[in-house]
Design a protein around this motif. Structure first.
Motif, PDB file in Angstrom:
ATOM      1  N   LYS A 256      -9.648   4.178  -7.234  1.00 28.89           N
ATOM      2  CA  LYS A 256      -8.254   3.936  -6.857  1.00 28.89           C
ATOM      3  C   LYS A 256      -8.001   4.364  -5.412  1.00 28.89           C
ATOM      4  N   LEU A 257      -8.564   5.490  -5.012  1.00 31.43           N
ATOM      5  CA  LEU A 257      -8.387   5.970  -3.640  1.00 31.43           C
ATOM      6  C   LEU A 257      -9.029   5.005  -2.645  1.00 31.43           C
TER       7      LEU A 257
ATOM      8  N   MET B 244      -7.409   5.410   1.001  1.00 31.67           N
ATOM      9  CA  MET B 244      -6.995   6.796   1.212  1.00 31.67           C
ATOM     10  C   MET B 244      -8.166   7.605   1.776  1.00 31.67           C
TER      11      MET B 244
ATOM     12  N   TRP C 138      -0.258  12.363   3.196  1.00 28.01           N
ATOM     13  CA  TRP C 138      -0.105  11.324   2.158  1.00 28.01           C
ATOM     14  C   TRP C 138       1.330  11.441   1.656  1.00 28.01           C
TER      15      TRP C 138
ATOM     16  N   LEU D 281      -6.875   1.894  -2.334  1.00 27.84           N
ATOM     17  CA  LEU D 281      -5.650   2.170  -1.571  1.00 27.84           C
ATOM     18  C   LEU D 281      -5.947   2.677  -0.166  1.00 27.84           C
TER      19      LEU D 281
ATOM     20  N   ARG E 240       0.487   3.847  -3.046  1.00 22.48           N
ATOM     21  CA  ARG E 240       0.016   5.210  -2.775  1.00 22.48           C
ATOM     22  C   ARG E 240       1.023   6.237  -3.301  1.00 22.48           C
TER      23      ARG E 240
ATOM     24  N   LEU F 117       0.801  -1.217   0.000  1.00 18.95           N
ATOM     25  CA  LEU F 117       0.000   0.000   0.000  1.00 18.95           C
ATOM     26  C   LEU F 117       0.838   1.273   0.000  1.00 18.95           C
TER      27      LEU F 117
END
Length: 550
Positions: free
Chosen positions: A169-170, A175, A224, A173, A148, A144
């Protein structure tokens, strides 16, 4: 959605089941049809089949013999036997072949759908519970941070995603950031002895700095983390939901957040100096909307780093809108991924054409009268075309012609119209050259396939035998043959055999079983059935018709 293969020597049964039942309701996306065990094996070699429903008694290869082959080569396929024979011996053999279910004709459509739906449910459960599936999930969890960071780098470089695709995608992952969320960028440049560390020590130091930043910002900001192509640590900074609720009624909310981020950046510098005995410079961007402002804020930060930090160290810089103040900007579409050379190398001609169009659109909008920008685009595109030609073992002049490949005098850069004309003429010739080469390769492959089939027509002309001869995968062989000729290899083999059968039937001294053996059919009854299906006449009827025409 799963794939179903129905096998029966009665074409009406196969067609009726395949074409009339509401298969999507049972979780089936595609239904394939085979009228013999041999045809079923060909389909299995070229398609990802999940469930087989097959008759038991078929000429040439019985359903049980087919299941034996399936168990040997495709162990995860669920097999359902469909037969009008209720003898216990068949059921016993079916159990030996690990048959998923056993149905007796006649059977209702509802019962068939129910059995197939049960097989789909079992396959779905097995897929979710399989070790490979769990390994994928574990690998995803372990990677991950890397995944990321890769997504972050793509967004920094200007890669565009649709809102739905980015959200997917977020979510994958895990996020916390969402489209349109306010964010700032924080760039950290390691300096002095930190920048001179070996790869292993540098990785540990980057990890330590990332942990320090997380601890300092905890409770106020989400970070992030990533690392850009220049070796700078990059953090996308967002305010936590709890802190946003707390600041909702605060006056000058944005100023409060900005001051807090600068304070925490200063604490990070002090912590690196105290605990890691190193020096870092930190740049904090203006705030923007995710992801639309990612590339712009990142370029602003890089420009500030070049202009305001330079070779100095230990600085804390709050970035202003420097890019917007510059009289000359760089071309964004030219350098944002995917690059033109990568699109050419992957054979994605539509995307490459779109890339060139986007570059020209940007030139038209901002730099149509800038000679330097025209020359920059020309040399970038020329270098991409040349590199592509060389990687294919050619000179550029061989692919686009000596006139278009001649860069002397830079005639293509004298106006944006001249540049556009040169770019698309060269691109079309490059594409045409590669498509001709691909077509020639396919034509040669098809010619070799047909020669092999003609030479071994009465021997083994299975898809696997052809693939072994061509040193290709069976799926690839099947696809290029269909793409080039418009027919399946099995149809071509059948056509040749039937034409040969028709020729042999003109010889009255040959019996039907002798002709069948000459064509490679061990079962004369099966040969008769195939012949009748092809010509709508039995071999005997066909022979009589030939005699009448004499």
């Amino acid at each position: 959605m799963f794939q179903l293969l129905i096998v029966d020597d009665e074409a009406s049964v196969v067609d009726s089941l395949a074409d009339t039942l509401p298969w999507p309701e049972a979780g089936i996306g595609s239904v394939y049809k085979a009228y013999s065990g041999f045809e079923a094996l060909d389909i299995l070699k070229t398609n990802p089949i999940d469930i087989i429903m097959t008759d038991i008694r078929m000429p040439g290869m019985s359903g049980l013999e087919l299941l034996e082959e399936v168990r040997r080569n495709w162990k995860k396929i669920k097999c359902i036997l469909l037969s009008g024979h209720a003898e216990f011996e068949y059921a016993k053999q079916a159990i030996q072949h690990n048959t998923f279910d056993y149905l007796l004709k006649p059977i209702s459509d509802e019962a068939i759908l129910s059995k197939v739906k049960h097989a789909v449910d079992v396959l779905q459960r097995e897929r979710e519970e399989s070790q490979s599936y769990q390994r994928v999930l574990k690998a995803l969890e372990e990677n991950l941070p890397k995944l990321r960071a890769e997504l972050l780098n793509e967004l920094l470089q200007g890669v565009k995603y649709s809102k739905q695709r980015l959200t997917e995608k977020l979510d994958l992952l895990k996020m916390s950031i969402a489209p349109d969320c306010p964010f700032a960028l924080m760039l950290v440049r390691m300096e002095g002895q930190l920048s001179e560390l070996d790869f292993y020590s540098l990785s540990l130091m980057e990890y330590a700095i990332g942990n320090m930043a997380e601890e300092i910002c905890e409770g106020y900001f989400h970070l992030w983390p990533g690392k850009d192509v220049y070796g700078y640590l990059v953090f996308v900074v967002t305010v936590t939901d709890e802190k946003q609720a707390e600041l909702a009624q605060t006056e000058n909310r944005r100023e409060t957040v900005e001051n807090q981020l600068q304070l925490m950046a200063s604490q990070l510098q002090l912590s690196v100096s105290h605990y890691l005995k190193g020096t870092v410079s930190v740049l904090i961007s203006k705030w923007g909307s995710f992801p639309d402002d990612m590339n712009r804020l990142y370029q602003d930060s890089l420009l500030s780093l070049r202009r305001r930090v330079g070779n100095q160290s230990g600085l804390l810089i709050y970035v202003s809108d420097e890019m917007e103040q510059q009289p000359v900007h760089s071309l964004q579409r030219l350098y944002e991924p995917p690059l033109l050379i990568h699109l050419l190398e992957s054979g994605n001609w539509d995307a490459a054409h779109e890339k060139l169009t986007g570059i020209l659109d940007e030139l038209h909008m901002k730099w149509a009268d800038s000679a330097e920008h025209l020359i920059e685009v020309f040399f970038f595109v020329y270098a991409s075309f040349s590199s592509f030609a060389h990687k294919n073992g050619r000179e550029l002049a061989q692919m686009i012609g000596p006139v278009l490949s001649d860069a002397a005098g830079l005639t293509a850069c004298r106006s944006i119209a001249a540049l556009e004309n040169w770019m698309f003429q060269s691109f079309r010739r490059l594409q045409q050259c590669m498509e001709n080469e691909t077509r020639n390769n396919r034509e040669n492959a098809v010619r070799k396939i047909q020669q092999f089939v003609q030479k071994h027509l009465v021997e083994d002309v299975s898809l696997q035998a052809i693939a072994d001869h061509m040193y290709m995968h069976p799926v690839h062989v099947s696809r290029i043959y269909k793409l080039e000729t418009g027919e399946n290899i099995s149809d071509y083999v059948l056509r040749l055999k039937m034409e040969m059968a028709a020729s042999l039937l003109a010889d009255n001294t040959l019996k039907n079983y002798e002709i069948a053996l000459k064509l490679g059919y061990q079962n004369p009854n099966y040969f008769i059935k195939v012949f009748k299906k092809y010509y709508s006449l039995t071999p005997q009827e066909f022979r009589l018709k030939l005699e009448e025409g004499k």
